[in-house]
Motif scaffolding. Structure first.
Motif, PDB file in Angstrom:
ATOM      1  N   ARG A 385       0.866  -1.196   0.000  1.00 51.66           N
ATOM      2  CA  ARG A 385       0.000   0.000   0.000  1.00 51.66           C
ATOM      3  C   ARG A 385       0.895   1.236   0.000  1.00 51.66           C
ATOM      4  N   VAL A 398      -3.925  24.590  -6.111  1.00 52.66           N
ATOM      5  CA  VAL A 398      -4.516  23.250  -6.136  1.00 52.66           C
ATOM      6  C   VAL A 398      -6.012  23.348  -5.876  1.00 52.66           C
ATOM      7  N   PHE A 400      -7.856  20.549  -5.803  1.00 47.37           N
ATOM      8  CA  PHE A 400      -8.299  19.238  -5.315  1.00 47.37           C
ATOM      9  C   PHE A 400      -8.642  19.347  -3.837  1.00 47.37           C
ATOM     10  N   ARG A 401      -9.151  18.289  -3.328  1.00 43.08           N
ATOM     11  CA  ARG A 401      -9.421  18.209  -1.899  1.00 43.08           C
ATOM     12  C   ARG A 401      -9.120  16.800  -1.407  1.00 43.08           C
ATOM     13  N   GLU A 402      -9.136  16.636  -0.111  1.00 44.04           N
ATOM     14  CA  GLU A 402      -8.930  15.301   0.435  1.00 44.04           C
ATOM     15  C   GLU A 402      -9.981  14.372  -0.153  1.00 44.04           C
ATOM     16  N   ARG A 417      -5.200   8.502  -4.456  1.00 44.19           N
ATOM     17  CA  ARG A 417      -6.278   9.209  -3.752  1.00 44.19           C
ATOM     18  C   ARG A 417      -5.636  10.173  -2.751  1.00 44.19           C
ATOM     19  N   ARG A 419      -4.948  11.959   0.413  1.00 42.08           N
ATOM     20  CA  ARG A 419      -5.256  11.720   1.824  1.00 42.08           C
ATOM     21  C   ARG A 419      -5.277  13.015   2.613  1.00 42.08           C
ATOM     22  N   SER A 423      -1.118  23.328   3.346  1.00 52.00           N
ATOM     23  CA  SER A 423      -0.407  24.434   2.706  1.00 52.00           C
ATOM     24  C   SER A 423       0.115  25.377   3.784  1.00 52.00           C
ATOM     25  N   THR A 435      -3.513   3.870  -5.437  1.00 54.26           N
ATOM     26  CA  THR A 435      -4.610   2.889  -5.443  1.00 54.26           C
ATOM     27  C   THR A 435      -4.666   2.077  -6.735  1.00 54.26           C
ATOM     28  N   ILE A 472     -18.439   4.865 -14.591  1.00 56.19           N
ATOM     29  CA  ILE A 472     -19.302   5.254 -13.466  1.00 56.19           C
ATOM     30  C   ILE A 472     -20.639   5.796 -13.980  1.00 56.19           C
TER      31      ILE A 472
END
Lengths: 516, 447
Positions: A385, A398, A400-402, A417, A419, A423, A435, A472
């Protein structure tokens, strides 16, 4: 517009000419025999066409026009000349020799090119006008209904990101070049082409563009031409109706003679835009193969399948989409998912094969570039992992988010992914769990691919981009169409004897939301 | 210089109203009601009500599902169930890629396979996305949707495979679901797939939904409640009254912000503006405004300000203060403008990420600062509403000084489809009302 896009626009201003946008071309261009160029003109204040020009881009167009566009029979007759060509081009089962009976059936890429967005809107207006037409001769009415549905599908398909069937010339040029002008002027095809084709310095090009801009390219005509030249001829035509047939024909010809150059100019400009794109030296983005495949699937599932059902209906009612909106909640949701998924797919595919798009994504915070500063393996036993800590380059933005799913640029199967995302004054630090593609083994991997837990990756610079979750949207759509669920009342669906996957329902026979 | 915000601070009997709402929802769920929508103002205890109702339903023998909008929210709900309702059997359904957080309650089962979920009376918590695609062995008696105004109608329809009955609780003033594609096709759809699910339900005919609202906010001071009331289509009060909340800086008049911050002693909202440059304000990243925001944090701490929240008066710590701007680049600029010892202690984030969180004091950049030609997106009030409703004792808005003029001069273009609400015009009016209320109360100071 992000900083990079502003810089590009300023550079185009500085150089006094359009600059290429993208390292690759972001849409395919069909062979001339498989392109149908269509242009319209309409009377001021009217929604139906006054004239239409159509044909291959490398040949003179066919042109049709009427003496009085406010007479629905005249316009309907004019469109029955054009309709078979369009329907054949769309592989309609009653008009095309090549019969397509499933999404995977091979077919040449066919496109309909239009000068600008007003011509695209005309397709929508034609759908409104004819998809339920009942007036006049029944055979003509049936042809018009079929034509209206074809126009409607083209219009809807044009809204789907990544499609390659309904092409608007101004949008194609703007996707491929950065023009040194305000956005509001870039809807004029002549203006864009003059910037691209005029020779000389900045002022020569600007002058050519300004000159070109004076001539209308939209479906509406120059009001002066309409008022002072066309209007008297239309009056003359109307005065002769019901009288001398040959005089009436001459009067109609007089109207046509004025409309012909207007239609031809719009047609020619579109053909020129295709020519510009065809001569472009940039290669096609490798993601286009998949996008064309998606277009073929949409062509079948949203258009041809329906037309086959209608042809074989034998008097039974068959669902056809409303020109206005999707009244059935499941259909609306399914189309919404399809559009969302197409947008994500287009973005993801093109990005992996275009360094310039990648830089735009980084500037916009839709991708992040940084150095792997820590690698650890949190797996137990034989299970691996890998977790990476990435220090983003200074100044990174950025979005993105968690929890965001990303993948490594150039190695799309290696998925991560997010985690955590921290910042501070040193910059942004991301901790990601790998992943997908944990090992160095897999199909079609670039040479030298390391396993995700390989300590040698420490210190390497990578770019993470949004991951596309393939399939999806299909799963969601299938869920929407699954009948017999406890909350079936939400979708207005009837309880079914068996589960139905992706079946297009007839809203007329479905329950409406909340009514049982 | 300033006056208290001119707002009607009538305090109805909130406890009685809350109890009525709670009882109505209990009865609705117990009697098999199909659909309920609960509107909740910020900090009104919506998750508390949701969990109370879940516990009541489970104690009556029901199998309940909770749909949260993010994994973090789902994890938090599980922690609260374990803490507040230890008798309720709870399981967390997560995807395999989402690791069990550290210090996650041991009494909550962590499952990644639907086949192993409990079949007896219990509650299972997962994200909406997870529920929407799960293969379930048996239907649930009822689904509770938390933060329901963040859930689009299309995604809500997917929950139809989980249960036939739904309770949706959320804050209608919060940020609507993010849509990144052209949705003009569904502008006039009876059930638009991209609209917030509760909004669709409440607008549609024939839904037969029980409509409830929570009567007041526990988080927000009484004068802020009045200020943000115009973002909502239902009225609510505050459990706090005049004098119950304040921020009082202890000493100092040397800094350009000091007199502005002093105003937090007699009212909980204040705005500080910087002059707009003649050539126009900077786009997206405005370093001067970022510095001003950071200075506000520093001065509040340097002056050893105390915050009074419902009888508890304590000196402000960095962790008690939050910073918020709509653009990430602006948040980064504010982060850099903070002294090193405060970085990481003062949370800096976008309004989307502040949803569900609170601080004693918030310092926020007005969403229209730097926007001289606002679009419909800019005028949408969800972000401003979130930013103006995270604080318990004090809110400092920082901005360029053009905002009032920009709003005064703006004419909404009413480009919505025929028969559809003029959201742009409504957003403009609400923004204008918000700024006007601050201005008329003399709570905007130029620094």
């Amino acid at each position: 517009m992000n900083t990079l896009q502003i810089v590009r626009r300023l550079r185009a201003f500085e150089e006094g000419q359009p600059l290429p946008h993208g390292e690759t071309l972001h849409f395919p261009i069909a062979d001339p025999a498989d392109i149908l160029v269509v242009s319209f003109v309409r009377m001021g204040g009217e929604s139906s066409p006054w004239g239409v020009a159509w044909g291959r881009p490398d040949r003179p167009p066919q042109i049709a026009a009427v003496g009085e566009p406010r007479n629905r029979d005249f316009v309907a007759d004019m469109l029955t000349d054009f309709a078979p060509t369009l329907l054949k081009h769309l592989f309609h089962p009653s008009f095309a020799h090549l019969q397509i009976t499933q999404a995977e059936d091979p077919r040449p890429l066919r496109q309909v090119w239009l000068p600008n967005s007003t011509h695209l809107e005309m397709l929508h207006l034609l759908e409104y006008a004819y998809s339920s037409a009942r007036f006049g001769d029944p055979a003509r009415a049936e042809l018009l209904r079929t034509f209206g549905r074809g126009c409607g599908w083209l219009f809807r398909e044009s809204q789907r990101p990544g499609q390659s069937t309904a092409m608007v010339a101004t949008e194609a040029l703007r996707e491929s070049f950065v023009f040194p002008s305000e956005d509001s002027r870039q809807g004029h095809l002549g203006f864009l082409l003059a910037w691209l084709r005029a020779v000389g310095d900045r002022s020569s090009r600007l002058s050519a563009a300004r000159h070109a801009e004076r001539l209308s390219v939209a479906t509406s005509l120059d009001p002066e031409l309409e008022r002072s030249e066309l209007d008297p001829r239309v009056r003359a035509f109307n005065a002769l109706r019901g009288k001398d047939a040959s005089a009436l024909a001459r009067a109609e010809n007089a109207v046509r003679e004025l409309l012909r150059p207007e239609l031809a100019r719009r047609f020619d400009l579109t053909a020129q835009a295709i020519d510009v794109m065809r001569r472009d030296k940039r290669r096609l983005n490798r993601g286009l193969d998949r996008l064309i495949k998606e277009s073929n699937t949409e062509h079948w599932s949203e258009y041809l399948r329906l037309e086959h059902r209608l042809r074989d209906a034998d008097g039974q009612r068959v669902f056809t989409p409303s020109p206005e909106t999707d009244h059935n909640p499941s259909i609306a949701a399914a189309r919404f998912y399809a559009i969302e998924s197409s947008s994500e797919l287009k973005e993801a595919l093109l990005l992996h094969d275009d360094a310039e798009l990648l830089e735009e994504a980084v500037a916009a915070g839709e991708a992040v570039r940084g150095r792997i500063v820590e690698i650890r393996d949190e797996g137990e036993g034989k299970k691996t992992r890998p977790v990476w800590v990435i220090q983003a380059h200074p100044g990174s933005v950025v979005r993105f988010r968690e929890g965001s799913s990303l993948c490594v640029h150039g190695l799309p199967k290696r998925k991560v992914r997010v985690r955590s995302l921290l910042s501070d004054s040193r910059g942004i630090e991301l901790e990601v769990a790998v992943t997908g593609l944990l090992t160095k083994n897999g199909k079609d991997l670039p040479a030298g691919t390391s396993s995700a837990a390989d300590p040698a990756l420490r210190g390497t610079t990578i770019t993470l981009v949004k991951d596309f979750l393939d399939g999806i949207d299909f799963l969601k759509r299938r869920k929407l169409w699954t009948r017999g669920t406890p909350g079936a009342w939400l979708t207005g669906a009837r309880p079914a004897e068996r589960d139905v996957v992706e079946e297009i329902v007839d809203p007329a026979s479905e329950l409406v939301m909340g009514a049982e | 210089m300033t006056t208290a915000l001119a707002i009607d601070a009538a305090r109805p009997d909130l406890d009685t109203q809350l109890e009525e709402t709670r009882r109505s929802l209990f009865n609705h769920v117990a009697s098999g009601g199909r659909l309920a929508v609960v509107k909740a103002p910020p900090g009104s205890g919506k998750t508390w009500l949701l969990l109370e109702t879940v516990a009541h339903a489970v104690s009556g023998g029901a199998r309940a599902a909770i749909a949260a909008q993010t994994n973090a929210q789902a994890d938090d709900i599980c922690r609260r169930i374990a803490r507040d309702h230890p008798a309720v059997q709870c399981a967390r359904l997560a995807s395999e890629g989402h690791a069990r957080p550290s210090a996650f309650p041991t009494t909550v089962r962590w499952e990644t396979k639907t086949a192993r979920l409990p079949l007896d009376p219990s509650v299972v918590v997962a994200t909406t996305a997870k529920w929407g695609l799960a293969q379930l062995a048996a239907a649930y008696d009822v689904v509770f949707v938390d933060e329901a105004w963040q859930l689009g109608w299309a995604d809500f329809m997917l929950l139809g495979q989980v249960s036939a009955r739904f309770v949706l609780i959320g804050d209608p003033g919060q940020i609507a679901p993010v849509v990144a594609v052209d949705v003009s096709r569904w502008q006039t759809a009876p059930l638009p797939p991209h609209h917030a699910a509760p909004a669709v339900i409440l607008r549609s005919r024939g839904q037969d939904a029980l409509g409830l609202s929570l009567p007041g906010t526990r988080r927000l001071p009484w004068d802020t409640t009045g200020l943000i009331q115009n973002f909502y289509d239902f009225s609510f009060g505050s459990w706090s009254g005049p004098g119950d909340r304040h921020v009082r800086p202890r000493k100092g008049t040397a800094h350009r912000l000091d007199s502005t911050l002093d105003c937090l002693a007699d009212g909980t909202v204040v705005a500080a503006t910087l002059p707009t440059p003649d050539e126009g304000p900077p786009l997206e990243r405005d370093d001067e405004v970022a510095v001003l925001a950071a200075e506000a944090v520093v001065r509040l701490l340097e002056r050893k300000s105390v915050a009074l929240v419902d009888g508890d008066e304590a000196q402000l710590q960095p962790e008690d203060i939050g910073l918020c701007a709509t653009h990430r680049v602006m948040n980064t600029a504010m982060q850099f403008a903070l002294p090193k010892d405060l970085q990481g202690r003062v949370r800096v984030d976008t309004p989307e990420r502040w949803q569900g969180l609170e601080r004693k004091v918030m310092v926020v950049v007005h969403p229209l600062s730097g926007v001289v030609r606002p679009s419909a997106f800019d005028l949408e009030t969800g972000r401003l509403c979130v930013m103006a409703s995270r604080h318990q004792a004090g809110l400092v808005l920082v901005s360029r000084d053009h905002v009032g003029d920009t709003l005064d001069e703006y004419l909404p273009s009413a480009q919505q489809a025929v028969g559809q609400p003029d959201l742009e015009g409504r957003g403009h009016a609400q923004n204008l009302e918000f700024w006007k209320a601050l201005s008329e109360s003399k709570r905007i100071a130029r620094v």
